[in-house]
Write an enzyme that holds these catalytic residues in place. Structure first.
Site, PDB file in Angstrom:
ATOM      1  N   LYS A 115       0.819  -1.213   0.000  1.00  0.00           N
ATOM      2  CA  LYS A 115       0.000   0.000   0.000  1.00  0.00           C
ATOM      3  C   LYS A 115       0.854   1.265   0.000  1.00  0.00           C
ATOM      4  O   LYS A 115       0.514   2.264  -0.616  1.00  0.00           O
ATOM      5  CB  LYS A 115      -0.949  -0.014   1.194  1.00  0.00           C
ATOM      6  CG  LYS A 115      -2.055  -1.064   1.082  1.00  0.00           C
ATOM      7  CD  LYS A 115      -2.974  -1.046   2.274  1.00  0.00           C
ATOM      8  CE  LYS A 115      -4.147  -2.000   2.104  1.00  0.00           C
ATOM      9  NZ  LYS A 115      -3.728  -3.404   2.031  1.00  0.00           N
ATOM     10  N   GLU A 199      -3.368   6.125   8.831  1.00  0.00           N
ATOM     11  CA  GLU A 199      -3.969   7.213   8.066  1.00  0.00           C
ATOM     12  C   GLU A 199      -5.236   7.692   8.763  1.00  0.00           C
ATOM     13  O   GLU A 199      -5.781   7.014   9.639  1.00  0.00           O
ATOM     14  CB  GLU A 199      -4.286   6.771   6.634  1.00  0.00           C
ATOM     15  CG  GLU A 199      -5.307   5.669   6.519  1.00  0.00           C
ATOM     16  CD  GLU A 199      -5.513   5.187   5.083  1.00  0.00           C
ATOM     17  OE1 GLU A 199      -4.581   5.337   4.268  1.00  0.00           O
ATOM     18  OE2 GLU A 199      -6.596   4.662   4.788  1.00  0.00           O
ATOM     19  N   HIS A 234     -14.965  -5.770   7.104  1.00  0.00           N
ATOM     20  CA  HIS A 234     -14.181  -5.106   6.063  1.00  0.00           C
ATOM     21  C   HIS A 234     -14.100  -5.917   4.773  1.00  0.00           C
ATOM     22  O   HIS A 234     -13.258  -5.655   3.921  1.00  0.00           O
ATOM     23  CB  HIS A 234     -12.767  -4.778   6.546  1.00  0.00           C
ATOM     24  CG  HIS A 234     -12.733  -3.892   7.748  1.00  0.00           C
ATOM     25  ND1 HIS A 234     -13.101  -2.558   7.701  1.00  0.00           N
ATOM     26  CD2 HIS A 234     -12.381  -4.143   9.037  1.00  0.00           C
ATOM     27  CE1 HIS A 234     -12.975  -2.031   8.908  1.00  0.00           C
ATOM     28  NE2 HIS A 234     -12.542  -2.971   9.730  1.00  0.00           N
ATOM     29  N   ARG A 291      -5.542  -7.992 -10.257  1.00  0.00           N
ATOM     30  CA  ARG A 291      -6.139  -9.268 -10.663  1.00  0.00           C
ATOM     31  C   ARG A 291      -7.584  -9.032 -11.062  1.00  0.00           C
ATOM     32  O   ARG A 291      -8.092  -7.913 -10.970  1.00  0.00           O
ATOM     33  CB  ARG A 291      -6.107 -10.252  -9.487  1.00  0.00           C
ATOM     34  CG  ARG A 291      -6.759  -9.676  -8.227  1.00  0.00           C
ATOM     35  CD  ARG A 291      -6.880 -10.676  -7.108  1.00  0.00           C
ATOM     36  NE  ARG A 291      -7.172 -10.042  -5.837  1.00  0.00           N
ATOM     37  CZ  ARG A 291      -8.362  -9.626  -5.438  1.00  0.00           C
ATOM     38  NH1 ARG A 291      -9.391  -9.743  -6.244  1.00  0.00           N
ATOM     39  NH2 ARG A 291      -8.533  -9.072  -4.257  1.00  0.00           N
TER      40      ARG A 291
END
Length: 480
Positions: A115, A199, A234, A291
């Protein structure tokens, strides 16, 4: 390209094989001992066992899959999603062995697999990103200092992973240490890398992703957006295309941003760029999945393209034959992931035998399925049985078709997410389009589903009683 090994199992293996066979390409299935009698094994032209049931001894053994591909004279390997699909080392090994990897180059997988590296790669394109730090950390005290600067609530995320693993929302400093330790431990266990980054937590976000496709001739396309905000732990459960909240202008802006992300890593093939959309409709780059996505069917239905066919053509070196202006949104599509999970027990996996397993049919209904009646649901793999997709000219029509399909989808022997899907598609918040990633937290509880089922049972009983009483009053003439 005459023969493809599909390095996967279940519904995605069957789905890839259907397109390959339509293109006149032979298919090879790989399977573990647990999947010896699975539909994908019988569907393929050839099949080879690659090991015992655990994925670490079968579907994750890249060398063994490559060895089988070479022995059977295959030209290419399609990884599907999950397992080795985002493993840069596997993609590299496939190419080194003279086979085609139907997916992006290893370098793009590596960049977008981290990330932090992904955020670094797209910085120069001035794409909006959630405020946070640009380094992975494991130091709790340092994390506390960063969190106080950014301001609570904050989100701790595993640098190397996805699927909600290693992710924690922290609302105050007192929780920081315990949540940090849990995130690091979970990330290390899931990905072998405990580093996390921090974040700002975006309140009331919607999860919007853009499907992209790129060829080796410098052509890039996007196939519009998918709304993926209905999630549990999530992880997505319901997806739809298009989103009910994007304006044409915002759609164009997000599509252009997604293509810039793909260009940032010289992407080739099918990929998905994920964004968060806040309550004011500002979007932020989240990550790129290198993908085919589980939810790709909804994009196929509204755009009229076969994304797997495009993947194969791009892997063969062909140029994309269409332009962005050729692509239009036509109708609306919804997808429900049908998991063998118990929605009344925190969505825990439900294993057992599919004593009854009958799929719905009808106009606008598509089922990408990997199981059949009488099969055991293995404990070794992701518990998804199928993907139930409904398409209509309008969102309302797609919802009604989905509800009818859920009613006609008969499963006995295990618990599934079908009742949860019915709850979602009937809920006023979903039908209005006014929802976000907190839908499950705000609206769903096992008690709500139990109560709804109880009310429906009472209504059914009253209707049956009324019909019976009416029938008793009917004059029956004696037969001669």
């Amino acid at each position: 390209m005459k023969r493809i090994v599909v390095a996967n199992r279940g519904e995605i293996a069957v789905r890839v094989m259907k397109t390959a066979q339509k293109m006149g390409i032979k298919t090879v299935a790989v399977f573990s001992e647990a999947d010896r009698n699975a539909p994908h094994v019988r569907f393929a032209d050839e099949a080879v066992c690659i090991g015992p049931p655990p994925s670490s001894q079968s579907y994750l053994l890249g060398e063994k899959i490559i060895e089988a591909a070479k022995a059977l004279g295959a030209d290419a390997i399609h990884p599907g999603y999950g397992f080795l699909s985002e493993n840069a080392g596997f993609a590299e090994a496939v190419e080194k062995n003279g086979l085609v990897f139907i997916g992006p180059k290893a370098a793009a997988i590596r960049v977008m697999g981290s990330k932090l590296a992904a955020k670094e790669a797209v910085k120069k394109f001035d794409i909006p990103m959630v405020p946070g730090i640009d380094e992975a950390i494991t130091d709790v005290e340092k994390a506390k200092g960063i969190a106080s600067k950014i301001g609570f609530p904050i989100l701790i995320k595993a640098s190397a992973g996805g699927g909600g693993k290693g992710m924690r929302v922290v609302t105050n400093a007192a929780e920081m240490e315990s949540q940090m330790e849990r995130a690091i431990s979970e990330a290390k266990s899931a990905f072998g890398d405990g580093s996390v980054f921090i974040e700002k937590y975006v309140a009331s976000p919607r999860h919007i992703e853009i499907q992209v496709m790129a060829d080796s001739h410098g052509n890039y396309l996007h196939f519009f957006e998918r709304e993926c905000s209905i999630q549990r732990r999530h992880q997505k459960v319901v997806e739809e295309a298009p989103s009910s909240v994007l304006t044409p202008q915002l759609r164009d802006e997000m599509g252009a941003a997604a293509i810039q992300v793909a260009k940032a890593c010289n992407y080739i093939g099918a990929g998905t760029v994920e964004f968060l959309l806040d309550a004011d409709h500002h979007f932020y780059f989240l990550e790129m999945n290198t993908r085919l996505q589980v939810e790709h069917p909804v994009s196929e239905l509204i755009s009229g393209v076969d994304l797997v066919e495009l993947q194969i053509k791009v892997a063969r070196g062909e140029a994309l034959s269409m332009r962005q202006e050729d692509l239009k949104i036509n109708g609306h599509a919804l997808e429900l992931r049908v998991y063998a999970e118990d929605p009344l027990n925190d969505f825990l996996p439900s294993v057992g035998t599919l004593e009854t397993y009958r799929l719905p049919k009808g106009e606008g209904i598509r089922v990408d399925n990997g199981f059949e009646e009488g099969m055991e649901v293995p404990i070794y793999y992701d518990p998804m049985l199928s993907k139930l997709i409904a398409y209509g000219a309008t969102r309302e029509e797609a919802i009604q078709r989905m509800l009818l399909a859920i009613k006609e989808y008969k499963v006995e022997g295990v618990q599934t997410t079908l009742p949860f899907g019915k709850f979602v598609f009937e809920h006023a918040a979903f039908r209005s389009g006014q929802f976000d990633t907190h839908f499950v937290k705000q609206h769903y509880a096992p008690e709500a589903l139990t109560e709804k089922n109880s009310q429906e049972a009472k209504i059914a009983a009253l209707i049956a009683l009324k019909t019976y009483l009416k029938d008793q009053k009917t004059l029956r003439l004696p037969t001669a």
